[in-house]
Motif scaffolding. Structure first.
Motif, PDB file in Angstrom:
ATOM      1  N   ALA A 194       0.840  -1.249  -0.066  1.00 31.15           N
ATOM      2  CA  ALA A 194      -0.035  -0.039   0.055  1.00 31.15           C
ATOM      3  C   ALA A 194       0.814   1.241  -0.106  1.00 31.15           C
ATOM      4  O   ALA A 194       1.716   1.236   0.843  1.00 31.15           O
ATOM      5  N   THR A 195       0.341   2.295  -0.682  1.00 34.93           N
ATOM      6  CA  THR A 195       1.225   3.571  -0.984  1.00 34.93           C
ATOM      7  C   THR A 195       0.283   4.814  -1.624  1.00 34.93           C
ATOM      8  O   THR A 195      -0.773   4.350  -2.123  1.00 34.93           O
ATOM      9  N   THR A 196       0.547   5.957  -1.154  1.00 34.86           N
ATOM     10  CA  THR A 196      -0.227   6.855  -1.471  1.00 34.86           C
ATOM     11  C   THR A 196       0.635   7.315  -2.947  1.00 34.86           C
ATOM     12  O   THR A 196       1.979   6.909  -3.149  1.00 34.86           O
ATOM     13  N   LEU A 197      -0.087   8.229  -4.045  1.00 33.42           N
ATOM     14  CA  LEU A 197       0.698   8.524  -5.065  1.00 33.42           C
ATOM     15  C   LEU A 197       0.340   9.936  -5.398  1.00 33.42           C
ATOM     16  O   LEU A 197      -0.989  10.172  -5.617  1.00 33.42           O
ATOM     17  N   HIS A 198       1.124  10.890  -5.795  1.00 34.71           N
ATOM     18  CA  HIS A 198       0.768  12.152  -6.315  1.00 34.71           C
ATOM     19  C   HIS A 198       1.680  12.372  -7.319  1.00 34.71           C
ATOM     20  O   HIS A 198       2.952  12.337  -7.566  1.00 34.71           O
ATOM     21  N   VAL A 199       0.955  12.806  -8.564  1.00 31.92           N
ATOM     22  CA  VAL A 199       1.731  13.065  -9.802  1.00 31.92           C
ATOM     23  C   VAL A 199       1.560  14.414 -10.510  1.00 31.92           C
ATOM     24  O   VAL A 199       0.252  14.744 -10.439  1.00 31.92           O
ATOM     25  N   LEU A 200       2.548  15.308 -10.778  1.00 29.32           N
ATOM     26  CA  LEU A 200       2.137  16.539 -10.947  1.00 29.32           C
ATOM     27  C   LEU A 200       2.806  16.763 -12.626  1.00 29.32           C
ATOM     28  O   LEU A 200       3.843  16.300 -12.722  1.00 29.32           O
TER      29      LEU A 200
END
Length: 301
Positions: free
Chosen positions: A165-171
């Protein structure tokens, strides 16, 4: 040692102590460095990025669970800077593997959709952007799950998504300065801040129907709930993409931490890589998690 804000320094020492051992049976953890540092200049855009093992992990001798990616995607006429941060869930046994894989595989799958993303950005079509992101991240999950499921069968244990399990943010930032729109795709906590007029403003991810979704989400299981944040920026504003190791202290009731980084990163000069690392390590009591932060500066015309 790194600076701290507040009247008292944090309880943990400010430097790495124990580290994982190859005898622990997790070679990925054993060979993960305590610090990653990266940067780039793409046209008028300048990037500084670092991922630092948290004080609590240094104390415990566990690996950094955060990961990051700095790269470019798309053809020359639709090129975008892609910046990603991922934060492995602390209770998940292989979350450090999940964060590493998703921050990279997502870049490959979003590259396949780059022209569609670029077109939707120019049209400011947030619904289309969210649909593309869900499709691409869904492919990413399937690519990652396959090897993990096979590894679990080989070791005679059941596979569960939570282990990774992991969060992810992509800009995504177009490299053409005439295109002013940017987009963030988000799963989980952390996210994007913009430094405007000396103050950090949080750009809140929006879910389906424009409703703020405050549930805790994580990949691989939450691949159908990618949030999308469309924003427009101007030269002089600083974009900060981070895991909750930095976004949480930025929003604490005592604003000293936020003021300190606004002064460090809001000046006329972009910091060097070494200065950026030093500044990103600014400590605040009770905030001892891994910290991953990517900042983008844009030179004026």
């Amino acid at each position: 040692m790194p600076e701290h804000v507040g009247n008292r320094p944090p309880s943990y020492p400010p430097h790495p102590l124990r580290c994982p051992s190859v005898r622990d049976g997790d070679s990925f953890a054993a060979f993960s460095p305590a610090v990653l540092l990266d940067g780039a200049e793409v046209g008028r855009l300048t990037v500084r990025a670092t991922s630092v093992r948290g004080d609590s992990h240094n104390w415990e001798g566990t690996c950094r669970q955060d990961s990051m990616t700095v790269t470019r995607i798309g053809p020359p006429d639709a090129e975008m800077l892609l910046l990603a941060v991922a934060d492995g869930v602390g209770s998940a046994s292989n979350s450090h593997v999940g964060s590493y894989q998703f921050s990279r595989l997502a870049a490959l799958d979003l590259d396949e959709e780059a022209e569609g993303i670029y077109s939707a950005l120019c049209l400011q079509d947030e619904g289309e952007l969210r649909g593309i992101a869900n499709k691409a991240v869904g492919r990413t999950v399937e690519k990652a799950r396959g090897p993990w499921e096979r590894d679990a069968r080989r070791k005679g244990r059941p596979y569960t998504d939570h282990d990774y399990a992991t969060t992810l943010h992509v800009l995504l930032v177009p490299t053409d300065p005439r295109v002013r729109e940017r987009v963030v795709f988000s799963v989980g906590d952390g996210g994007l801040f913009v430094l405007r007029d000396g103050r950090w403003e949080y750009e809140t991810p929006i879910g389906e129907g424009g409703v703020l979704d405050t549930r805790t989400e994580a990949l691989p299981h939450a691949y159908r709930s990618v949030k999308s944040t469309l924003l427009r920026t101007v030269p002089g504003e600083v974009l900060l993409l981070g895991t909750d190791g930095i976004t949480n202290p930025l929003t604490q009731k005592d604003p000293e931490f936020a003021r300190h980084l606004a002064e460090a990163w809001g000046g006329p000069e972009v910091p060097s890589l070494s200065d950026f690392l030093w500044q990103a390590q600014t400590r605040a009591k009770s905030y001892d998690d891994d910290r991953t932060v990517i900042c983008v500066w844009e030179e004026g015309a």
